[in-house]
Design a protein around this motif. Structure first.
Motif, mmCIF file in Angstrom:
data_model
loop_
_atom_site.group_PDB
_atom_site.id
_atom_site.type_symbol
_atom_site.label_atom_id
_atom_site.label_comp_id
_atom_site.label_asym_id
_atom_site.label_seq_id
_atom_site.Cartn_x
_atom_site.Cartn_y
_atom_site.Cartn_z
ATOM 1 N N GLY A 11 0.803 -1.226 0.000
ATOM 2 C CA GLY A 11 0.000 0.000 0.000
ATOM 3 C C GLY A 11 0.834 1.274 0.000
ATOM 4 N N PHE A 12 0.129 2.395 0.117
ATOM 5 C CA PHE A 12 0.743 3.734 0.036
ATOM 6 C C PHE A 12 1.796 3.948 1.129
ATOM 7 C CE2 PHE A 12 0.113 8.215 1.653
ATOM 8 C CZ PHE A 12 0.921 8.832 0.711
ATOM 9 N N ASP A 75 -5.110 -13.015 2.851
ATOM 10 C CA ASP A 75 -5.864 -12.119 3.730
ATOM 11 C C ASP A 75 -5.472 -12.412 5.176
ATOM 12 O OD1 ASP A 75 -7.983 -11.137 5.453
ATOM 13 O OD2 ASP A 75 -9.191 -10.854 3.637
ATOM 14 N N PHE A 98 -0.241 -2.558 8.603
ATOM 15 C CA PHE A 98 -0.941 -1.542 7.802
ATOM 16 C C PHE A 98 -2.204 -2.131 7.169
ATOM 17 C CE2 PHE A 98 3.630 -0.585 6.899
ATOM 18 C CZ PHE A 98 3.690 0.752 7.194
ATOM 19 N N GLU A 100 -5.330 -2.714 6.594
ATOM 20 C CA GLU A 100 -6.722 -2.366 6.888
ATOM 21 C C GLU A 100 -7.281 -1.511 5.747
ATOM 22 O OE1 GLU A 100 -7.569 -1.953 11.291
ATOM 23 O OE2 GLU A 100 -5.445 -1.464 11.292
ATOM 24 N N ARG A 102 -8.548 1.774 4.641
ATOM 25 C CA ARG A 102 -8.203 3.016 5.328
ATOM 26 C C ARG A 102 -8.953 4.273 4.879
ATOM 27 N NH1 ARG A 102 -6.802 7.153 2.099
ATOM 28 N NH2 ARG A 102 -5.182 6.716 0.571
ATOM 29 N N LYS A 194 -10.733 1.747 13.909
ATOM 30 C CA LYS A 194 -9.422 2.008 14.522
ATOM 31 C C LYS A 194 -9.562 2.214 16.029
ATOM 32 C CE LYS A 194 -6.626 2.109 10.969
ATOM 33 N NZ LYS A 194 -5.366 1.377 10.842
ATOM 34 N N VAL A 220 -1.421 11.621 5.711
ATOM 35 C CA VAL A 220 -0.107 11.538 5.078
ATOM 36 C C VAL A 220 -0.167 12.257 3.729
ATOM 37 C CG1 VAL A 220 1.703 9.999 4.248
ATOM 38 C CG2 VAL A 220 0.269 9.310 6.192
HETATM 39 P P1 NAD Z 1 -3.479 1.433 1.596
HETATM 40 O O1 NAD Z 1 -4.889 1.055 1.361
HETATM 41 O O2 NAD Z 1 -2.710 2.088 0.494
HETATM 42 O O3 NAD Z 1 -2.643 0.148 2.088
HETATM 43 C C1 NAD Z 1 -3.189 -0.875 2.874
HETATM 44 C C2 NAD Z 1 -2.679 -2.195 2.313
HETATM 45 O O4 NAD Z 1 -3.187 -3.262 3.111
HETATM 46 C C3 NAD Z 1 -3.161 -2.433 0.880
HETATM 47 O O5 NAD Z 1 -2.068 -2.795 0.057
HETATM 48 C C4 NAD Z 1 -4.184 -3.562 1.014
HETATM 49 O O6 NAD Z 1 -4.218 -4.398 -0.139
HETATM 50 C C5 NAD Z 1 -3.690 -4.283 2.264
HETATM 51 N N1 NAD Z 1 -4.748 -4.972 3.025
HETATM 52 C C6 NAD Z 1 -5.912 -4.454 3.486
HETATM 53 N N2 NAD Z 1 -6.613 -5.392 4.150
HETATM 54 C C7 NAD Z 1 -5.869 -6.531 4.115
HETATM 55 C C8 NAD Z 1 -6.059 -7.839 4.627
HETATM 56 N N3 NAD Z 1 -7.153 -8.188 5.307
HETATM 57 N N4 NAD Z 1 -5.077 -8.775 4.407
HETATM 58 C C9 NAD Z 1 -3.949 -8.452 3.717
HETATM 59 N N5 NAD Z 1 -3.731 -7.218 3.209
HETATM 60 C C10 NAD Z 1 -4.675 -6.277 3.408
HETATM 61 O O7 NAD Z 1 -3.463 2.361 2.894
HETATM 62 P P2 NAD Z 1 -2.283 3.287 3.462
HETATM 63 O O8 NAD Z 1 -2.575 4.690 3.106
HETATM 64 O O9 NAD Z 1 -0.978 2.689 3.135
HETATM 65 O O10 NAD Z 1 -2.541 3.147 5.021
HETATM 66 C C11 NAD Z 1 -1.888 2.115 5.761
HETATM 67 C C12 NAD Z 1 -2.329 2.194 7.219
HETATM 68 O O11 NAD Z 1 -1.988 3.467 7.741
HETATM 69 C C13 NAD Z 1 -3.831 2.025 7.374
HETATM 70 O O12 NAD Z 1 -4.108 1.134 8.422
HETATM 71 C C14 NAD Z 1 -4.331 3.412 7.684
HETATM 72 O O13 NAD Z 1 -5.413 3.360 8.551
HETATM 73 C C15 NAD Z 1 -3.122 4.074 8.328
HETATM 74 N N6 NAD Z 1 -3.119 5.528 8.073
HETATM 75 C C16 NAD Z 1 -3.019 6.010 6.795
HETATM 76 C C17 NAD Z 1 -3.041 7.388 6.598
HETATM 77 C C18 NAD Z 1 -2.978 8.007 5.225
HETATM 78 O O14 NAD Z 1 -3.115 9.244 5.114
HETATM 79 N N7 NAD Z 1 -2.761 7.236 4.167
HETATM 80 C C19 NAD Z 1 -3.113 8.253 7.703
HETATM 81 C C20 NAD Z 1 -3.213 7.716 8.985
HETATM 82 C C21 NAD Z 1 -3.208 6.342 9.158
#
Ligand code: NAD
Ligand code: USQ
Length: 394
Positions: A11-12, A75, A98, A100, A102, A194, A220
């Motif tokens: 993910g991101f 998963d 990570f 979840e 999001r 969360k 972010v």
């Molecule tokens: P994202 O959606 O880009 O990445 C999450 C990754 O987790 C994805 O690649 C997805 O395929 C994987 N995933 C989700 N559920 C899954 C499961 N059950 N089994 C296996 N893989 C699974 O999100 P992100 O922006 O990288 O955020 C990552 C974490 O950081 C999240 O938990 C989010 O709540 C937290 N967060 C993100 C931000 C933001 O601005 N992006 C800010 C605060 C907190």
């Protein structure tokens, strides 16, 4: 060598973290079910940047650095056996979680999306903690939580790092001091999941002694880190659509394609922000500084600045000449709020914040303008309403 398992490492935030930790000498294994890429298919949009498939990413990294990043596709909430066996065999020192769903707007789109978000996020966290107990390993869990668990209103006092000191009156009138988890006030089903994660961490920490660091992260912004910019095949994702795009990255991309900046309501909402380069550093700092055995869950506020949305829009407009449009707010949220946040823990561990001033223009030109032709303008409007038939005030 330290072994780190990264759940959600495609993910991101996860991909640049995997690269950063690999570059720092960790042995990295990613588990990801690619659900985020499937959600792109569902929403019929894709990252502004041309992200490569995960195996192509890992291959490019091996070519460039000589280092291996492992990958398993399942998963983590539903394939409990797979998770348990991976943990038992890989024997990680740290697990960064990570994995979840999001997006707050995605979690509010329909009953299906509410149910998916809760079941995906809570199953992932609970399965992880149960597997660590069953594997009988001492593993430090670093979870990416959110500033949104606190809600964004303040009493005037700064939001502390996870725990609130309270004073109670005993039976004899004596004063008793306690520290409790800061009361939650989530603003979406996603943020609520969360808030519930926090209880899972508190329980497994107290019952099983699992060591947990919960990073309450702000929004972010930015795209690239040192490692993701080494080669275009390593590029990070950039979400701009109405569900997954976060506010500042959306404004930067909107400015690049001359689309009026989409401010919800008066834009008086104040939020916490952090650059992706600081996210990856914070996670390394958290891994290097685990709580001791028997310590309670360590909570740190992972944010470096707070900004009001209309001020961000004005700043981007000044830099680029973009127009600003105040739209009816699709969310149920306060139109104006102050936000004062304590964030000393990560700064004390050595974080040197990247500020908006340092990175904003570079982001507009290096990413938003460069890939502007990949943008589908029809995906920009936020169409997920918090309440059926609701349109907030302008
Ligand atoms: P994202 O959606 O880009 O990445 C999450 C990754 O987790 C994805 O690649 C997805 O395929 C994987 N995933 C989700 N559920 C899954 C499961 N059950 N089994 C296996 N893989 C699974 O999100 P992100 O922006 O990288 O955020 C990552 C974490 O950081 C999240 O938990 C989010 O709540 C937290 N967060 C993100 C931000 C933001 O601005 N992006 C800010 C605060 C907190
Ligand atoms: N907003 C606009 N215009 C837009 C998009 C958003 O004015 O085009 C406003 C929203 O109404 C909201 C604020 O900007 O008031 C932030 O919205 P966002 O989509 O940037 O961020 P949010 O929904 O809070 O979620 C993001 C991440 C989430 C993370 C959270 C951290 O998607 O994973 O948990 O930021 S925090 O906000 O600190 O809770």
């Amino acid at each position: 060598m330290v072994r780190v398992l990264i759940l959600g490492g495609d993910g991101f935030c996860g991909w640049p973290t995997a690269l950063h930790l690999s570059a720092a000498g960790c042995e990295v294994l990613i588990i990801d079910n690619l659900s985020r890429r499937n959600i792109d298919n569902e929403l019929e949009c894709s990252s502004l940047t041309p992200i490569q498939p995960i195996t192509a990413r890992a291959k490019a990294w091996k070519e460039i650095s000589g280092k291996v990043i492992g990958f398993a596709n399942f998963d983590v909430g539903l394939d409990y056996r797979g998770l348990l066996e991976t943990i038992a065999e890989f024997k990680p020192h740290g697990i960064v979680h990570f994995a979840e769903q999001r997006s707050a707007p995605y979690s509010m789109k329909s009953a299906f999306h509410k149910r998916y978000t809760v079941s995906n996020n809570l199953n992932a966290t609970n399965s992880l903690l149960a597997a660590i107990v069953e594997a009988r390993l001492d593993v430090h869990v670093v979870h990416l939580g959110t500033m949104g668990v606190y809600g964004y209103g303040t009493s005037g006092a700064p939001i502390p790092e996870g725990y609130l000191k309270v004073r109670l009156q005993g039976e004899q009138g004596e004063s008793i001091e306690r520290e409790i988890l800061y009361p939650t006030r989530p603003g979406s089903v996603y943020h609520m999941s969360k808030a519930q994660d926090q209880l899972l961490f508190e329980f497994y920490n107290r019952n099983d002694g699992i060591r947990v660091t919960d990073l309450h992260q702000g929004i972010v912004w930015g795209t690239q880190t040192r490692e993701t910019s080494m080669d275009e095949r390593l590029i990070n994702r950039f979400d701009y659509d109405g569900d997954y795009g976060t506010v500042l990255n959306r404004f930067l991309m909107q400015a690049a394609i001359e689309y009026p900046l989409t401010v919800h309501g008066s834009g008086g909402q104040t939020r916490a922000f952090i650059h992706i380069r600081d996210t990856v550093r914070c996670i390394e700092l958290a891994l290097r500084n685990p709580p001791g055995l028997g310590d309670r869950v360590k909570i740190m506020n992972q944010m470096t600045e707070t900004h009001r949305i209309r001020d961000l829009a004005a700043l981007v407009s000044r830099l680029t000449g973009a127009l600003i449009e105040n739209l009816p707010n699709p969310r149920v949220e306060a139109d104006e709020n102050e936000l004062i946040v304590e964030n000393a823990a990560l700064i004390d561990l050595g974080l040197q914040p990247t500020t908006l001033r340092d990175g904003l223009l570079e982001e507009v030109t290096d990413v938003a303008v460069r890939y502007a032709s990949r943008c589908d303008r029809t995906k920009i409007p936020c169409t997920s309403l918090w309440r059926r038939g609701q349109l907030g005030p302008v």
